[in-house]
Design a protein around this motif. Sequence first.
Motif, PDB file in Angstrom:
ATOM      1  N   GLY A 166       6.101  13.291   3.580  1.00 64.73           N
ATOM      2  CA  GLY A 166       6.244  12.397   2.429  1.00 64.73           C
ATOM      3  C   GLY A 166       5.508  12.914   1.212  1.00 64.73           C
ATOM      4  N   PRO A 167       5.621  12.198   0.100  1.00 71.00           N
ATOM      5  CA  PRO A 167       5.056  12.660  -1.166  1.00 71.00           C
ATOM      6  C   PRO A 167       3.534  12.639  -1.240  1.00 71.00           C
ATOM      7  N   GLY A 168       2.884  11.928  -0.351  1.00 69.65           N
ATOM      8  CA  GLY A 168       1.428  11.917  -0.355  1.00 69.65           C
ATOM      9  C   GLY A 168       0.834  11.010  -1.419  1.00 69.65           C
ATOM     10  N   ILE A 169      -0.361  11.378  -1.870  1.00 72.91           N
ATOM     11  CA  ILE A 169      -1.139  10.553  -2.785  1.00 72.91           C
ATOM     12  C   ILE A 169      -0.396  10.243  -4.078  1.00 72.91           C
ATOM     13  N   ARG A 170       0.386  11.167  -4.583  1.00 68.93           N
ATOM     14  CA  ARG A 170       1.100  10.915  -5.842  1.00 68.93           C
ATOM     15  C   ARG A 170       2.044   9.716  -5.726  1.00 68.93           C
ATOM     16  N   TYR A 171       2.438   9.381  -4.514  1.00 69.25           N
ATOM     17  CA  TYR A 171       3.270   8.205  -4.257  1.00 69.25           C
ATOM     18  C   TYR A 171       2.566   6.932  -4.736  1.00 69.25           C
ATOM     19  N   LEU A 172       1.240   6.890  -4.584  1.00 66.30           N
ATOM     20  CA  LEU A 172       0.495   5.688  -4.956  1.00 66.30           C
ATOM     21  C   LEU A 172       0.481   5.440  -6.456  1.00 66.30           C
ATOM     22  N   TRP A 173       0.622   6.503  -7.241  1.00 67.67           N
ATOM     23  CA  TRP A 173       0.640   6.330  -8.691  1.00 67.67           C
ATOM     24  C   TRP A 173       1.836   5.498  -9.130  1.00 67.67           C
ATOM     25  N   PHE A 174       2.873   5.470  -8.320  1.00 63.24           N
ATOM     26  CA  PHE A 174       4.030   4.622  -8.601  1.00 63.24           C
ATOM     27  C   PHE A 174       3.975   3.335  -7.779  1.00 63.24           C
ATOM     28  N   ARG A 175       3.631   3.461  -6.517  1.00 64.20           N
ATOM     29  CA  ARG A 175       3.737   2.333  -5.593  1.00 64.20           C
ATOM     30  C   ARG A 175       2.775   1.197  -5.906  1.00 64.20           C
ATOM     31  N   ILE A 176       1.541   1.508  -6.222  1.00 58.89           N
ATOM     32  CA  ILE A 176       0.570   0.443  -6.483  1.00 58.89           C
ATOM     33  C   ILE A 176       0.948  -0.347  -7.738  1.00 58.89           C
ATOM     34  N   PRO A 177       1.271   0.302  -8.874  1.00 57.36           N
ATOM     35  CA  PRO A 177       1.737  -0.496 -10.019  1.00 57.36           C
ATOM     36  C   PRO A 177       3.021  -1.275  -9.706  1.00 57.36           C
ATOM     37  N   LEU A 178       3.894  -0.699  -8.900  1.00 54.52           N
ATOM     38  CA  LEU A 178       5.119  -1.401  -8.518  1.00 54.52           C
ATOM     39  C   LEU A 178       4.790  -2.667  -7.730  1.00 54.52           C
ATOM     40  N   GLN A 179       3.829  -2.562  -6.822  1.00 52.20           N
ATOM     41  CA  GLN A 179       3.425  -3.722  -6.034  1.00 52.20           C
ATOM     42  C   GLN A 179       2.893  -4.828  -6.951  1.00 52.20           C
ATOM     43  N   PHE A 180       2.104  -4.446  -7.946  1.00 54.27           N
ATOM     44  CA  PHE A 180       1.584  -5.439  -8.892  1.00 54.27           C
ATOM     45  C   PHE A 180       2.700  -5.994  -9.778  1.00 54.27           C
ATOM     46  N   PHE A 181       3.712  -5.177 -10.063  1.00 55.55           N
ATOM     47  CA  PHE A 181       4.873  -5.663 -10.813  1.00 55.55           C
ATOM     48  C   PHE A 181       5.611  -6.727 -10.011  1.00 55.55           C
ATOM     49  N   PHE A 182       5.792  -6.500  -8.708  1.00 52.33           N
ATOM     50  CA  PHE A 182       6.450  -7.499  -7.856  1.00 52.33           C
ATOM     51  C   PHE A 182       5.638  -8.804  -7.825  1.00 52.33           C
ATOM     52  N   ILE A 183       4.316  -8.672  -7.738  1.00 53.37           N
ATOM     53  CA  ILE A 183       3.453  -9.859  -7.749  1.00 53.37           C
ATOM     54  C   ILE A 183       3.619 -10.609  -9.072  1.00 53.37           C
ATOM     55  N   ALA A 184       3.596  -9.877 -10.180  1.00 52.00           N
ATOM     56  CA  ALA A 184       3.758 -10.498 -11.496  1.00 52.00           C
ATOM     57  C   ALA A 184       5.128 -11.161 -11.623  1.00 52.00           C
ATOM     58  N   TRP A 185       6.151 -10.536 -11.072  1.00 48.13           N
ATOM     59  CA  TRP A 185       7.512 -11.089 -11.117  1.00 48.13           C
ATOM     60  C   TRP A 185       7.555 -12.446 -10.420  1.00 48.13           C
ATOM     61  N   VAL A 186       7.032 -12.485  -9.213  1.00 44.00           N
ATOM     62  CA  VAL A 186       7.032 -13.729  -8.440  1.00 44.00           C
ATOM     63  C   VAL A 186       6.216 -14.793  -9.172  1.00 44.00           C
ATOM     64  N   TRP A 187       5.073 -14.406  -9.709  1.00 47.39           N
ATOM     65  CA  TRP A 187       4.240 -15.364 -10.438  1.00 47.39           C
ATOM     66  C   TRP A 187       4.980 -15.887 -11.672  1.00 47.39           C
ATOM     67  N   PHE A 188       5.567 -14.984 -12.432  1.00 48.12           N
ATOM     68  CA  PHE A 188       6.221 -15.355 -13.684  1.00 48.12           C
ATOM     69  C   PHE A 188       7.381 -16.319 -13.461  1.00 48.12           C
ATOM     70  N   PHE A 189       8.194 -16.062 -12.444  1.00 47.43           N
ATOM     71  CA  PHE A 189       9.386 -16.874 -12.241  1.00 47.43           C
ATOM     72  C   PHE A 189       9.155 -18.128 -11.400  1.00 47.43           C
ATOM     73  N   ASN A 190       7.984 -18.246 -10.758  1.00 40.22           N
ATOM     74  CA  ASN A 190       7.804 -19.390  -9.861  1.00 40.22           C
ATOM     75  C   ASN A 190       6.476 -20.117  -9.955  1.00 40.22           C
ATOM     76  N   ILE A 191       5.442 -19.470 -10.397  1.00 44.49           N
ATOM     77  CA  ILE A 191       4.128 -20.106 -10.411  1.00 44.49           C
ATOM     78  C   ILE A 191       3.691 -20.455 -11.829  1.00 44.49           C
ATOM     79  N   LYS A 192       4.004 -19.595 -12.760  1.00 40.87           N
ATOM     80  CA  LYS A 192       3.641 -19.846 -14.159  1.00 40.87           C
ATOM     81  C   LYS A 192       4.229 -21.182 -14.587  1.00 40.87           C
ATOM     82  N   PRO A 193       3.414 -22.048 -15.152  1.00 43.48           N
ATOM     83  CA  PRO A 193       3.972 -23.342 -15.589  1.00 43.48           C
ATOM     84  C   PRO A 193       4.935 -23.171 -16.756  1.00 43.48           C
ATOM     85  N   TRP A 194       6.068 -23.783 -16.647  1.00 43.84           N
ATOM     86  CA  TRP A 194       7.075 -23.715 -17.707  1.00 43.84           C
ATOM     87  C   TRP A 194       6.982 -24.986 -18.497  1.00 43.84           C
TER      88      TRP A 194
END
Length: 151
Positions: free
Chosen positions: A123-151
Amino acid sequence: MKPLFVLLITFLLSLLISWLFIKSLDYILAGNIAMCVMLLMTASGHFMFSEGMTMMLPDFIPFKSEVVFLTGILEICAAIALLIPSLRYPISILLIIFFVCLLPANIQAALKHIDYQNTTYNGPGIRYLWFRIPLQFFFIAWVWFFNIKPW
């Protein structure tokens, strides 16, 4: 990368369909449909690439195969629950916890150069994390924005 494209393309298509048929843009529904489709896609990987995903789990986790299958089932259930308005808030809290819990598996995969789709250590190794970790936080932000953030 594929989950991100699936999420964004499904979101745009959902907005387009909403606008064409309802004559309004339902961002909340489109955001949840997009996350639903993305979760269904990633859940399928738990069954198609179960051996490789088992390799991603840290050594301290017992019953690795069972955990991979169970998390796949949980992703499917969460995806469906996002389409039920009364379940969105509690499922979103659980999804955010789930996304945080996935980080150790992604770190493990990077450190050991795991290619879960081919069940190899090429696999790609450590460089994979430079994309994966921000992506994981993007997914968290997505879920928060569309469902938890008060509208």
